[in-house]
Design a protein around this motif. Structure first.
Motif, PDB file in Angstrom:
ATOM      1  N   ILE A 184       0.614  -1.141   0.048  1.00 34.37           N
ATOM      2  CA  ILE A 184       0.133   0.070   0.018  1.00 34.37           C
ATOM      3  C   ILE A 184       0.937   1.348   0.042  1.00 34.37           C
ATOM      4  O   ILE A 184       0.548   2.216  -0.782  1.00 34.37           O
ATOM      5  N   GLU A 185       1.889   1.138   0.900  1.00 35.59           N
ATOM      6  CA  GLU A 185       2.762   2.435   0.945  1.00 35.59           C
ATOM      7  C   GLU A 185       3.477   2.651  -0.469  1.00 35.59           C
ATOM      8  O   GLU A 185       3.659   3.720  -0.919  1.00 35.59           O
ATOM      9  N   ILE A 186       3.798   1.587  -0.988  1.00 35.66           N
ATOM     10  CA  ILE A 186       4.674   1.611  -2.517  1.00 35.66           C
ATOM     11  C   ILE A 186       3.748   2.280  -3.351  1.00 35.66           C
ATOM     12  O   ILE A 186       3.761   3.273  -4.073  1.00 35.66           O
ATOM     13  N   GLY A 187       2.235   1.786  -3.242  1.00 35.04           N
ATOM     14  CA  GLY A 187       1.393   2.075  -4.135  1.00 35.04           C
ATOM     15  C   GLY A 187       0.984   3.618  -4.057  1.00 35.04           C
ATOM     16  O   GLY A 187       0.858   4.327  -4.967  1.00 35.04           O
ATOM     17  N   LYS A 188       1.020   4.118  -2.719  1.00 28.98           N
ATOM     18  CA  LYS A 188       0.641   5.573  -2.571  1.00 28.98           C
ATOM     19  C   LYS A 188       1.830   6.347  -2.911  1.00 28.98           C
ATOM     20  O   LYS A 188       1.434   7.441  -3.746  1.00 28.98           O
ATOM     21  N   ALA A 189       3.055   6.035  -3.150  1.00 24.91           N
ATOM     22  CA  ALA A 189       4.330   6.708  -3.943  1.00 24.91           C
ATOM     23  C   ALA A 189       4.093   6.724  -5.105  1.00 24.91           C
ATOM     24  O   ALA A 189       4.473   7.479  -5.901  1.00 24.91           O
ATOM     25  N   VAL A 190       3.689   5.683  -5.828  1.00 25.76           N
ATOM     26  CA  VAL A 190       3.703   5.505  -7.235  1.00 25.76           C
ATOM     27  C   VAL A 190       2.467   6.578  -7.644  1.00 25.76           C
ATOM     28  O   VAL A 190       2.402   7.172  -8.713  1.00 25.76           O
ATOM     29  N   LYS A 191       1.417   6.685  -6.988  1.00 25.16           N
ATOM     30  CA  LYS A 191       0.304   7.340  -7.327  1.00 25.16           C
ATOM     31  C   LYS A 191       0.705   9.007  -7.206  1.00 25.16           C
ATOM     32  O   LYS A 191       0.228   9.726  -7.914  1.00 25.16           O
ATOM     33  N   GLU A 192       1.296   9.178  -6.081  1.00 23.94           N
ATOM     34  CA  GLU A 192       1.838  10.508  -5.737  1.00 23.94           C
ATOM     35  C   GLU A 192       2.922  10.966  -7.160  1.00 23.94           C
ATOM     36  O   GLU A 192       2.809  12.370  -7.573  1.00 23.94           O
ATOM     37  N   LYS A 193       3.676  10.083  -7.307  1.00 26.16           N
ATOM     38  CA  LYS A 193       5.017  10.583  -8.239  1.00 26.16           C
ATOM     39  C   LYS A 193       4.430  10.459  -9.866  1.00 26.16           C
ATOM     40  O   LYS A 193       5.077  11.082 -10.626  1.00 26.16           O
ATOM     41  N   THR A 194       3.465   9.660 -10.064  1.00 23.48           N
ATOM     42  CA  THR A 194       3.247   9.207 -11.466  1.00 23.48           C
ATOM     43  C   THR A 194       1.674   9.421 -11.871  1.00 23.48           C
ATOM     44  O   THR A 194       1.326   9.721 -13.179  1.00 23.48           O
ATOM     45  N   GLY A 195       0.871   9.727 -10.828  1.00 23.86           N
ATOM     46  CA  GLY A 195      -0.490   9.853 -10.976  1.00 23.86           C
ATOM     47  C   GLY A 195      -1.392   8.593 -11.465  1.00 23.86           C
ATOM     48  O   GLY A 195      -2.608   8.666 -11.824  1.00 23.86           O
ATOM     49  N   LYS A 196      -0.475   7.369 -11.386  1.00 24.46           N
ATOM     50  CA  LYS A 196      -1.258   6.218 -11.715  1.00 24.46           C
ATOM     51  C   LYS A 196      -1.681   5.355 -10.544  1.00 24.46           C
ATOM     52  O   LYS A 196      -0.937   5.395  -9.474  1.00 24.46           O
ATOM     53  N   GLU A 197      -2.932   4.919 -10.732  1.00 22.19           N
ATOM     54  CA  GLU A 197      -3.176   3.826  -9.313  1.00 22.19           C
ATOM     55  C   GLU A 197      -2.358   2.492  -9.556  1.00 22.19           C
ATOM     56  O   GLU A 197      -1.835   2.513 -10.550  1.00 22.19           O
ATOM     57  N   MET A 198      -2.501   1.953  -8.518  1.00 25.53           N
ATOM     58  CA  MET A 198      -1.480   0.812  -8.462  1.00 25.53           C
ATOM     59  C   MET A 198      -2.167  -0.406  -9.177  1.00 25.53           C
ATOM     60  O   MET A 198      -1.539  -1.071 -10.024  1.00 25.53           O
ATOM     61  N   ILE A 199      -3.292  -0.673  -9.262  1.00 26.42           N
ATOM     62  CA  ILE A 199      -4.045  -1.785  -9.612  1.00 26.42           C
ATOM     63  C   ILE A 199      -5.380  -1.504 -10.017  1.00 26.42           C
ATOM     64  O   ILE A 199      -5.974  -0.491  -9.775  1.00 26.42           O
ATOM     65  N   THR A 200      -5.871  -2.327 -10.992  1.00 27.62           N
ATOM     66  CA  THR A 200      -7.459  -2.277 -11.437  1.00 27.62           C
ATOM     67  C   THR A 200      -8.087  -3.542 -10.422  1.00 27.62           C
ATOM     68  O   THR A 200      -7.461  -4.273 -10.039  1.00 27.62           O
ATOM     69  N   GLN A 201      -9.330  -3.060 -10.042  1.00 25.94           N
ATOM     70  CA  GLN A 201      -9.987  -4.158  -9.400  1.00 25.94           C
ATOM     71  C   GLN A 201     -11.594  -3.975  -9.548  1.00 25.94           C
ATOM     72  O   GLN A 201     -11.972  -2.957  -9.326  1.00 25.94           O
ATOM     73  N   ASP A 202     -12.327  -5.351  -9.435  1.00 26.46           N
ATOM     74  CA  ASP A 202     -13.664  -5.327  -9.574  1.00 26.46           C
ATOM     75  C   ASP A 202     -14.105  -5.807  -8.221  1.00 26.46           C
ATOM     76  O   ASP A 202     -13.707  -6.404  -7.592  1.00 26.46           O
ATOM     77  N   TYR A 203     -14.997  -4.948  -7.768  1.00 30.06           N
ATOM     78  CA  TYR A 203     -15.514  -5.258  -6.483  1.00 30.06           C
ATOM     79  C   TYR A 203     -15.913  -6.746  -6.301  1.00 30.06           C
ATOM     80  O   TYR A 203     -16.118  -7.371  -5.109  1.00 30.06           O
ATOM     81  N   ASN A 204     -16.534  -7.305  -7.079  1.00 23.70           N
ATOM     82  CA  ASN A 204     -17.055  -8.442  -7.361  1.00 23.70           C
ATOM     83  C   ASN A 204     -16.043  -9.768  -7.327  1.00 23.70           C
ATOM     84  O   ASN A 204     -16.268 -10.894  -7.445  1.00 23.70           O
TER      85      ASN A 204
END
Length: 435
Positions: A184-204
């Motif tokens: 999660i922490e790595i994902g937050k850094a990626v989002k901050e620096k690149t504007g990209k979410e870490m993963i795609t996910q379907d609720y179901n």
């Protein structure tokens, strides 16, 4: 005298021919799936021409060179159709509706083996279970007998865009042996620096839940494979809380179908995919991303002592049904997909199957560099991780319980407590199964 004897002889021959009739008659409305009465002819039900069927065709080609008198037919059905046809044949006890060999998803195997065990042929004398990745014995073994020939692995991987990762200040080395909170922490850094979410996910989609709980050697059922294990399942509880952390961290691009799920990483909108190895062809769909992807082990559960950085998602195995032709079918599987290293090398190289037959993992076929992944040896990593995946009993009710959990997890994400979520899921599962 001679003419009289000849007449009697001819009459006898005609009588014997009429009695033999060319084989047993089928009842009206029934079709023979196992070629009854033909010990040298067997039929296989499988899906996916480019995967399971392609691998089986290589096995057939090799076997029939040494056994030219054996005819092996493959009938292609969608996986759902195989399940439906088996249920109809088993419940009606009509062997004539069955093939000789079937391909079956591992998550469904125990449901059939336990409910309709009399229809499955024991392969213990033809296949050595210890020759396959240990976790594959959970679905293919029942009551101390080996019923399935383990086939492909769903060993999971953490696939990541290394260019996005580097922009966030990380490398592949930083992804080794991490837990989900570090993810999660790595994902937050990626989002901050690149504007990209870490993963795609379907609720179901409960893929993350499956991978998390199997990484700790636990499933939705008790070890008997029948009793729901939800309310007091501490590993499942930790998985749900971790999943909610991920979903609330601002690093997930929500989707509602498979096409948009794939588009998320194919279009470069997200930085990573955590899934079974069978996702690789979809990742490689974009030629302009070659060399920009890397592979790491999946994260583990932080607060669960037995959780490891390895798990499974998917996979299937081959089974012989207890019908005419079963002996030759067992011999065929035993001498090909049950023991032939050279065959598996061909299957790995030509079809792309991540085989679970451990001797082939030591061959050159598993040490090939993948240039799309900047020269990483993906198969070599898969082989190492397969040895770590905990063996669990998927039991009889995986899909039934997941239908309940899909609803309850939405309630949990909406504010319901995790304790009440699992308590209500347990109660509903028990009430439905006890009807």
């Amino acid at each position: 005298m001679y003419r009289k004897m000849l007449t009697v002889l001819l009459a006898t021959i005609l009588l014997l021919t009429a009695c033999s009739g060319g084989g047993s008659k089928q009842k009206d409305g029934e079709t023979s799936g196992n070629n009854a009465g033909k010990e040298k002819e067997i039929t296989i039900w499988a899906w996916d021409k480019k995967f399971g069927i392609a691998a089986m065709e290589l096995a057939i080609e090799k076997y029939t060179k040494e056994h030219p008198d054996v005819k092996i037919n493959i009938v292609e059905y969608a996986q759902e159709d195989v399940v439906q046809k088996l249920n109809i044949a088993f419940s009606s006890k009509k062997e004539s509706l069955l093939p000789t060999i079937i391909l079956m998803e591992d998550y469904r195997a125990q449901s059939f083996l336990q409910t309709y065990n009399e229809f499955f042929y024991d392969l213990s004398d033809h296949v050595k279970g210890e020759d396959f990745a240990p976790y594959k014995l959970g679905p293919t073994n029942y009551d101390g007998k080996q019923y399935g020939v383990p086939f492909d692995s769903g060993v999971a991987g953490f696939y990541v865009r290394t260019d996005y990762l580097e922009q966030a200040g990380y490398t592949l080395n930083d992804l080794q042996n991490i837990d989900w909170q570090q993810f999660i922490e790595i994902g937050k850094a990626v989002k901050e620096k690149t504007g990209k979410e870490m993963i795609t996910q379907d609720y179901n989609d409960l893929a993350f839940i499956r991978m998390m709980i199997q990484s700790a050697g636990v499933w939705y059922m008790e070890e008997d494979g029948e009793t729901p294990y939800l309310q007091d399942n501490e590993v499942l509880k930790e998985a749900l809380m971790t999943y909610k952390e991920i979903m609330n961290a601002g690093i997930v691009k929500l989707v509602s179908d498979w096409a948009t799920y794939l588009a998320g990483f194919n279009n470069g909108d997200v930085a990573a995919v955590i899934s079974g190895n069978w996702m690789v062809p979809s990742i490689k769909n974009q030629s302009d991303q070659a060399g920009k992807w890397g592979l790491a082990p999946i994260p583990k559960l932080r607060n669960v002592e037995n959780s490891v950085n390895a798990s499974n998602l998917g996979g299937s195995s081959w089974y012989v049904l207890n019908v005419d032709g079963k002996e030759i079918a067992a011999d065929f599987l035993g001498k090909t997909l049950g023991s032939d290293v050279e065959l598996y090398e061909d299957i790995v190289e030509q079809v792309g199957v991540v085989a679970t037959y451990t001797p082939v993992m030591k061959s050159d076929a598993f040490s090939v560099a993948d240039e799309y992944f900047a020269g990483q040896k993906l198969l070599e990593s898969y082989g190492e991780w397969m040895e770590l995946i905990p063996n669990v009993n998927y039991g009889k009710h995986t899909y039934f319980i997941e239908d309940i959990l899909k609803v309850e997890i939405q309630n949990y994400l909406g504010g319901k407590s995790v304790e009440d979520t699992l308590k209500d899921a347990q109660a509903l599962a028990e009430s439905q199964l006890n009807k």
